[in-house]
Scaffold this motif. Structure first.
Motif, PDB file in Angstrom:
ATOM      1  N   UNK A  98      -5.352 -15.049  -4.154  1.00  0.00           N
ATOM      2  CA  UNK A  98      -6.229 -14.603  -3.079  1.00  0.00           C
ATOM      3  C   UNK A  98      -6.270 -13.076  -3.042  1.00  0.00           C
ATOM      4  N   UNK A  99      -7.436 -12.533  -2.725  1.00  0.00           N
ATOM      5  CA  UNK A  99      -7.691 -11.098  -2.812  1.00  0.00           C
ATOM      6  C   UNK A  99      -8.340 -10.641  -1.503  1.00  0.00           C
ATOM      7  N   UNK A 100      -7.544 -10.495  -0.447  1.00  0.00           N
ATOM      8  CA  UNK A 100      -8.122 -10.175   0.867  1.00  0.00           C
ATOM      9  C   UNK A 100      -8.481  -8.696   1.010  1.00  0.00           C
ATOM     10  N   UNK A 101      -9.494  -8.456   1.828  1.00  0.00           N
ATOM     11  CA  UNK A 101      -9.933  -7.103   2.150  1.00  0.00           C
ATOM     12  C   UNK A 101      -9.206  -6.625   3.403  1.00  0.00           C
ATOM     13  N   UNK A 102      -8.659  -5.428   3.342  1.00  0.00           N
ATOM     14  CA  UNK A 102      -8.118  -4.765   4.532  1.00  0.00           C
ATOM     15  C   UNK A 102      -8.961  -3.520   4.786  1.00  0.00           C
ATOM     16  N   UNK A 103      -9.292  -3.287   6.039  1.00  0.00           N
ATOM     17  CA  UNK A 103     -10.223  -2.210   6.362  1.00  0.00           C
ATOM     18  C   UNK A 103      -9.541  -0.893   6.699  1.00  0.00           C
ATOM     19  N   UNK A 104      -8.281  -0.944   7.090  1.00  0.00           N
ATOM     20  CA  UNK A 104      -7.585   0.261   7.523  1.00  0.00           C
ATOM     21  C   UNK A 104      -6.191   0.303   6.918  1.00  0.00           C
ATOM     22  N   UNK A 105      -5.616   1.481   6.903  1.00  0.00           N
ATOM     23  CA  UNK A 105      -4.269   1.665   6.364  1.00  0.00           C
ATOM     24  C   UNK A 105      -3.227   1.437   7.449  1.00  0.00           C
ATOM     25  N   UNK A 106      -3.273   0.251   8.036  1.00  0.00           N
ATOM     26  CA  UNK A 106      -2.293  -0.158   9.042  1.00  0.00           C
ATOM     27  C   UNK A 106      -1.667  -1.457   8.578  1.00  0.00           C
ATOM     28  N   UNK A 107      -0.359  -1.481   8.443  1.00  0.00           N
ATOM     29  CA  UNK A 107       0.336  -2.663   7.952  1.00  0.00           C
ATOM     30  C   UNK A 107       0.463  -3.689   9.081  1.00  0.00           C
ATOM     31  N   UNK A 108      -0.434  -4.647   9.098  1.00  0.00           N
ATOM     32  CA  UNK A 108      -0.465  -5.652  10.160  1.00  0.00           C
ATOM     33  C   UNK A 108       0.469  -6.814   9.826  1.00  0.00           C
ATOM     34  N   UNK A 109       0.751  -7.630  10.826  1.00  0.00           N
ATOM     35  CA  UNK A 109       1.576  -8.815  10.596  1.00  0.00           C
ATOM     36  C   UNK A 109       0.900  -9.779   9.618  1.00  0.00           C
ATOM     37  N   UNK A 110      -0.432  -9.873   9.671  1.00  0.00           N
ATOM     38  CA  UNK A 110      -1.149 -10.752   8.737  1.00  0.00           C
ATOM     39  C   UNK A 110      -0.926 -10.326   7.295  1.00  0.00           C
ATOM     40  N   UNK A 111      -1.002  -9.034   7.047  1.00  0.00           N
ATOM     41  CA  UNK A 111      -0.800  -8.543   5.687  1.00  0.00           C
ATOM     42  C   UNK A 111       0.658  -8.731   5.276  1.00  0.00           C
ATOM     43  N   UNK A 112       1.578  -8.483   6.178  1.00  0.00           N
ATOM     44  CA  UNK A 112       2.992  -8.692   5.859  1.00  0.00           C
ATOM     45  C   UNK A 112       3.252 -10.146   5.467  1.00  0.00           C
ATOM     46  N   UNK A 113       2.695 -11.085   6.234  1.00  0.00           N
ATOM     47  CA  UNK A 113       2.888 -12.503   5.911  1.00  0.00           C
ATOM     48  C   UNK A 113       2.266 -12.845   4.568  1.00  0.00           C
ATOM     49  N   UNK A 114       1.067 -12.321   4.326  1.00  0.00           N
ATOM     50  CA  UNK A 114       0.387 -12.598   3.064  1.00  0.00           C
ATOM     51  C   UNK A 114       1.237 -12.142   1.878  1.00  0.00           C
ATOM     52  N   UNK A 115       1.745 -10.938   1.940  1.00  0.00           N
ATOM     53  CA  UNK A 115       2.553 -10.425   0.839  1.00  0.00           C
ATOM     54  C   UNK A 115       3.893 -11.153   0.743  1.00  0.00           C
ATOM     55  N   UNK A 116       4.470 -11.473   1.867  1.00  0.00           N
ATOM     56  CA  UNK A 116       5.731 -12.212   1.855  1.00  0.00           C
ATOM     57  C   UNK A 116       5.600 -13.615   1.303  1.00  0.00           C
ATOM     58  N   UNK A 117       4.408 -14.198   1.405  1.00  0.00           N
ATOM     59  CA  UNK A 117       4.166 -15.559   0.920  1.00  0.00           C
ATOM     60  C   UNK A 117       3.745 -15.612  -0.552  1.00  0.00           C
ATOM     61  N   UNK A 118       3.662 -14.457  -1.191  1.00  0.00           N
ATOM     62  CA  UNK A 118       3.320 -14.462  -2.614  1.00  0.00           C
ATOM     63  C   UNK A 118       2.030 -13.747  -2.962  1.00  0.00           C
ATOM     64  N   UNK A 119       1.353 -13.146  -1.969  1.00  0.00           N
ATOM     65  CA  UNK A 119       0.135 -12.405  -2.254  1.00  0.00           C
ATOM     66  C   UNK A 119       0.398 -11.270  -3.228  1.00  0.00           C
ATOM     67  N   UNK A 120      -0.534 -11.091  -4.179  1.00  0.00           N
ATOM     68  CA  UNK A 120      -0.343 -10.073  -5.218  1.00  0.00           C
ATOM     69  C   UNK A 120      -1.432  -9.008  -5.224  1.00  0.00           C
ATOM     70  N   UNK A 121      -2.399  -9.089  -4.307  1.00  0.00           N
ATOM     71  CA  UNK A 121      -3.549  -8.193  -4.383  1.00  0.00           C
ATOM     72  C   UNK A 121      -4.068  -7.845  -2.994  1.00  0.00           C
ATOM     73  N   UNK A 122      -4.507  -6.603  -2.839  1.00  0.00           N
ATOM     74  CA  UNK A 122      -5.195  -6.151  -1.628  1.00  0.00           C
ATOM     75  C   UNK A 122      -6.378  -5.293  -2.052  1.00  0.00           C
ATOM     76  N   UNK A 123      -7.482  -5.437  -1.338  1.00  0.00           N
ATOM     77  CA  UNK A 123      -8.650  -4.590  -1.553  1.00  0.00           C
ATOM     78  C   UNK A 123      -8.863  -3.736  -0.309  1.00  0.00           C
ATOM     79  N   UNK A 124      -8.859  -2.428  -0.485  1.00  0.00           N
ATOM     80  CA  UNK A 124      -9.109  -1.518   0.623  1.00  0.00           C
ATOM     81  C   UNK A 124     -10.621  -1.392   0.795  1.00  0.00           C
ATOM     82  N   UNK A 125     -11.135  -2.016   1.838  1.00  0.00           N
ATOM     83  CA  UNK A 125     -12.570  -2.079   2.049  1.00  0.00           C
ATOM     84  C   UNK A 125     -13.059  -1.009   2.999  1.00  0.00           C
ATOM     85  N   UNK A 126     -14.323  -1.135   3.342  1.00  0.00           N
ATOM     86  CA  UNK A 126     -14.965  -0.178   4.222  1.00  0.00           C
ATOM     87  C   UNK A 126     -15.843  -0.920   5.213  1.00  0.00           C
TER      88      UNK A 126
END
Length: 339
Positions: free
Chosen positions: A12-40
């Motif tokens: 999975x390749x989720x888009x994050x809009x801001x440089x704020x480490x949210x709980x959602x992103x923490x869970x995603x990475x902790x569960x095995x997420x390998x990719x982030x897209x910095x969107x606009x």
């Protein structure tokens, strides 16, 4: 957490809009997420210019702290952003400006390659290692989506520019992404919000592929499949969920890297299906990395569960999930050791 659950998050390749480490992103990475897209934002995407507020707050230090925190949580990652000559440059203010389109077209190939190298060096310093660029589409008629957003309307010039871009960023240890295969020469509707069709035959589309081939030959690490519905497919489907078109990319163009989708909730891609259904369909079609828009971020656990369930019930081969997760992990691991 099971191995397949971690693999499902890993594609999975989720888009994050801001440089704020949210709980959602923490869970995603902790569960095995390998990719982030910095969107606009939509406004930034349309204008190609980052907002004054973003330019003020997103300093180099903030980029470095966010990307370092993400790697600490998830290990080697694909950390991606747009850096298009004719469209969005997400790291404006942190990386040097890309050449203006007319200036880029007038440059010698070696000069353009050097300009892209300098931008990629700054991008890498910020912690980003994958650029969702260059755009290899060539417009051949009316196009409400890509008009003014491509490198050149001349196929040979576009191919030379794509090759220069890919070689330049590769020299900097950054990966590049060709988009949006198999090309959208004429498009009369917006694929994100409407059912948009490309009515060209495969033979007609092949005339526009030299730019994609130049990028593959130069060493592009990823290719993004397009959002539009292609009537050349049987049945007509969006490129991001087309086994036929992904097969053409692999077999005819010889691409062996990561195949990614465009946003799966684009109207032309998702149709009347759920996001979970279209995610499984994309993997079955041969996609490795599934782009999930920022508005769909809360659905990540449901999508991962659906992928695991599809394997358990025989709707998705175990080998296909394994291959997709491995392709993403290999690229992330390789980029983590790039100079």
């Amino acid at each position: 957490m099971s191995s397949n659950e971690r693999k499902a998050y890993g594609v999975l390749f989720p888009v994050v809009l801001d440089l704020e480490m949210t709980d959602e992103v923490r869970r995603f990475l902790g569960n095995g997420g390998r990719s982030l897209l910095f969107g606009e934002t939509a406004e930034e995407y349309v204008s190609g210019v980052m907002s004054p507020a973003r330019l003020h707050c997103e300093t180099l230090d903030k980029w470095q702290r966010y990307t370092a925190a993400a790697i600490e949580l998830g290990g080697p990652l694909l950390l991606a952003a747009d850096a298009d000559i004719s469209a969005v440059h997400r790291l404006q203010g942190v990386a040097p400006a890309l050449p203006e389109p007319d200036a880029a077209r007038a440059m010698a190939v070696s000069e353009l390659e050097d300009a892209c190298f300098r931008v990629a060096c700054a991008v890498r310093d910020a912690g980003v290692n994958l650029l969702l660029s260059p755009t290899a589409d060539v417009v051949g008629g009316p196009n409400v989506w890509l008009s003014g957003r491509t490198l050149s309307d001349d196929v040979e010039q576009a191919a030379a520019m794509v090759g220069a871009y890919v070689r330049g960023v590769r020299r900097a240890g950054v990966a590049s992404t060709l988009k949006h295969f198999p090309g959208h020469p004429v498009l009369l509707r917006q694929p994100a919000v409407e059912e948009a069709q490309v009515n060209a035959t495969l033979a007609q589309l092949r005339a526009y592929w030299p730019a994609f081939q130049a990028g593959v030959d130069a060493g592009a690490d990823a290719v993004m499949m397009g959002p539009a519905i292609f009537t050349a497919c049987t049945p007509p489907v969006a490129a991001s969920i087309s086994p036929e078109l992904i097969g053409v990319l692999r077999e005819e163009l010889g691409f062996s890297g990561v195949v990614m989708t465009i946003d799966l909730d684009h109207r032309s891609v998702i149709g009347q299906r759920s996001l979970s259904e279209v995610a499984v369909q994309a993997l079955n079609a041969g996609a490795d990395l599934l782009l999930i828009s920022a508005r769909a971020l809360p659905q990540l656990p449901h999508i991962a569960d659906a992928i695991v369930g599809a394997v358990a019930h025989g709707r998705l081969p175990q080998s296909r999930l394994d291959a997709a997760a491995l392709a993403v992990a290999r690229l992330a691991n390789r980029l983590s050791t790039a100079p």
